[in-house]
Design an enzyme around this catalytic site. Structure first.
Site, PDB file in Angstrom:
ATOM      1  N   LYS A 171       0.865  -1.185   0.000  1.00  0.00           N
ATOM      2  CA  LYS A 171       0.000   0.000   0.000  1.00  0.00           C
ATOM      3  C   LYS A 171       0.903   1.237   0.000  1.00  0.00           C
ATOM      4  O   LYS A 171       1.936   1.266   0.680  1.00  0.00           O
ATOM      5  CB  LYS A 171      -0.882  -0.022   1.253  1.00  0.00           C
ATOM      6  N   SER A 175      -9.636   1.971   2.836  1.00  0.00           N
ATOM      7  CA  SER A 175      -8.772   2.697   1.931  1.00  0.00           C
ATOM      8  C   SER A 175      -7.769   1.820   1.194  1.00  0.00           C
ATOM      9  O   SER A 175      -7.175   2.271   0.218  1.00  0.00           O
ATOM     10  CB  SER A 175      -8.016   3.778   2.713  1.00  0.00           C
ATOM     11  N   SER A 224      -9.791  -0.320   7.109  1.00  0.00           N
ATOM     12  CA  SER A 224      -9.224  -0.262   5.756  1.00  0.00           C
ATOM     13  C   SER A 224      -8.540  -1.517   5.247  1.00  0.00           C
ATOM     14  O   SER A 224      -8.176  -1.581   4.078  1.00  0.00           O
ATOM     15  CB  SER A 224      -8.231   0.897   5.657  1.00  0.00           C
TER      16      SER A 224
HETATM   17  N1  GLN Z   1     -13.156   4.448   6.264  1.00  0.00           N
HETATM   18  C1  GLN Z   1     -12.453   4.895   7.426  1.00  0.00           C
HETATM   19  C2  GLN Z   1     -11.967   6.305   7.213  1.00  0.00           C
HETATM   20  O1  GLN Z   1     -12.242   6.828   6.200  1.00  0.00           O
HETATM   21  C3  GLN Z   1     -11.310   3.976   7.744  1.00  0.00           C
HETATM   22  C4  GLN Z   1     -10.111   4.218   6.917  1.00  0.00           C
HETATM   23  C5  GLN Z   1      -8.923   3.436   7.376  1.00  0.00           C
HETATM   24  O2  GLN Z   1      -9.043   2.450   8.092  1.00  0.00           O
HETATM   25  N2  GLN Z   1      -7.759   3.921   6.996  1.00  0.00           N
HETATM   26  O3  GLN Z   1     -11.323   6.887   8.020  1.00  0.00           O
END
Ligand code: GLN
Length: 489
Positions: free
Chosen positions: A77, A152, A176
């Site tokens: 990532k 994400s 995410s």
């Molecule tokens: N969807 C959540 C956010 O937008 C989690 C994102 C994540 O775990 N990085 O913050």
């Protein structure tokens, strides 16, 4: 060996160790699959770097100094900094940035012998649930290219699902790793907070951020997790002082008598019927494997949304202050003085969702609102963690859906950030409590899209989660199904 891209990490590792295939052959096969960047999954590919690493692996395999995962490819990532590839965190503000060092997780996987395929697309600074917040365009879901891959870590999930990489790293702040794994039909685990070093992982919300592996199976995740985790006390003050663990050792343990807690709040009105049916099917499999389902309650599940969307932006507003045009990446061209340079750089460099979170975060931390928002959120966070400890008096692991629905179509929530926030409801509680959680393919729902079962364990119980996931995968074949996509060669 034209189907190397269909093999598991475990199978590839063993073919490499017995020299039935070379690391260069394996890397070449995946680089060919990645040609044309299917699904916009990658943000940086450099075949020369990948092949050089593969050649070095072949030397180690030949001279007996190979690591356990020598020559097996992995993609990272773009939130992990890498010396040999660009790092942007999906943001324009880091365009052109190259780190002088590798993140600990990247370095540890290199030490285990893994070859880096490139950097994977993600929501900008890992803020999002659909990958629609990447400055470099969204990632498509390989199961239906009109749908989001989740976020994400959307590039990570899409790359594994499409056979562009046998495994990938992800980061999970509020879901995410688990949610994109669920949306793309793969397996992913977020370990206990502090298990994996955050050194070199670009910070979003430091008290929540955790790294973890994403692969087709629990067995593969166990191999990567063992290599990724470990104390890094000098470089990450929240790294746990615990020995590395062999997460593969207990994969085949019996589930006879395992108590699986079913939180009633995870099965309420918001849950779509197709997701519920797949999750119920997986729970029935667990009963056949000897597990007992125990009703439990996590009474503050709904509160996890406002709590998370106060705490995470608060921490983000502080973490993202370092991107000012002075030290890294993008800098505005025309400016009058230093403050003007900061303002223009940040106005140009950050996307809308990131700006929204910086503003929310600054607001909830500001004098006069701190007690009403941030402090309250911290108190409720503690209660959410306590609720889990109460629940774990009655059960060994907790199971439920990862997300209320399957992957949605592009644009469906694009003008409604709150709709995305609400869809995080089932992943946020474990994140706020710092507990390990994973997503395991559990079937298919609306539009033939994959559905993930979420398993949540108590602190340091990753081995138990992986064991439960592996046994389900021995009894089902959801994790082996692949999208039809067209790829070269
Ligand atoms: N969807 C959540 C956010 O937008 C989690 C994102 C994540 O775990 N990085 O913050």
């Amino acid at each position: 060996m034209s189907d190397l891209h269909n093999l598991s990490v475990k199978a590839l590792a063993s073919l490499l160790q017995t020299k039935e295939v070379s690391a260069v052959e394996v890397a070449t096969r995946f680089l060919a699959r990645m040609g044309g960047n299917p699904h916009n999954a990658f943000l940086d590919i450099d075949s020369e770097v990948t092949l050089a690493q593969a050649r070095a692996s072949d030397v180690k395999l030949a001279n007996g100094t190979a690591g356990p995962l020598e020559g097996v490819p992995v993609a990272h990532k773009d939130v992990f900094v890498t010396r040999d590839f660009a790092t942007t965190a999906g943001s324009k503000i880091l365009s052109g940035y190259r780190s002088p060092f590798d993140a600990t997780v990247v370095q540890r996987l290199r030490t285990a012998g893994m070859v880096t395929l490139g950097k994977l697309n993600c929501d900008e600074f890992a803020m999002g649930s659909a990958n629609e917040n990447s400055a470099y365009g969204p990632v498509q879901n390989p199961w239906d290219t009109a749908r989001v891959p989740g976020g994400s870590s959307g590039g990570s999930a899409a790359a594994v699902a499409a056979g562009l990489a046998p495994a990938a790293t992800g980061t999970d702040t509020g879901g995410s790793i688990r949610q994109p794994a669920s949306f793309c039909g793969i397996t992913g685990i977020k370990p206990t907070y502090g298990r994996a070093s955050r050194y070199g992982m670009i910070a979003y919300a430091s008290s929540l951020d955790q790294a973890g592996p994403m692969a087709r199976s629990a067995e593969d995740c166990a191999l990567l997790l063992s290599a990724m985790c470990g104390a890094d006390l000098d470089r990450d003050s929240t790294s746990l002082d615990m020995p590395t663990e062999d997460f593969s050792a207990s994969l085949n343990n019996s589930l006879e008598g395992l108590r699986i807690g079913i939180p009633k709040e995870f099965f309420g009105e918001g849950l779509h019927a197709d997701v519920r049916a797949a999750v119920d099917g997986a729970l029935r499999e667990y009963e056949k494997l000897g597990a007992k389902l125990v009703p439990i309650s996590l009474p503050r599940t709904e509160l996890s949304i406002p709590v998370y969307y106060i705490i995470a932006p608060a921490e983000a507003s502080s973490n993202l202050s370092r991107f000012d045009g002075v030290k890294f990446g993008h800098r505005a061209k025309d400016y009058t003085d230093l403050v003007d340079m900061y303002k223009k750089t940040r106005a140009e460099g950050f996307g809308n969702e990131v700006k929204r979170r910086i503003m929310t975060g600054a607001y909830v931390l500001s004098h006069g609102y701190y007690d009403a928002y941030y402090l309250q959120a911290q108190k409720i966070r503690r209660m959410i963690a306590d609720d889990f400890q109460n629940a774990f008096k009655e059960c060994d692991v907790i199971a439920g859906p990862v997300a209320p629905s399957v992957a949605w179509k592009f644009g469906e929530n694009a003008n409604d950030p709150v709709a995305d926030y609400l869809a995080d409801i089932f992943t946020l509680p474990a994140s706020l409590a710092g507990l390990p959680g994973m997503s395991v393919p559990a079937g298919f729902g609306a539009g033939g899209m994959p559905v993930g079962l979420q398993l949540i364990g108590n602190y340091f119980k990753e081995a138990q989660l992986l064991n439960a996931a592996h046994r389900l995968q021995q009894a089902t074949d959801f994790h082996l199904q692949k999208p039809a996509g067209v790829y070269t060669p």
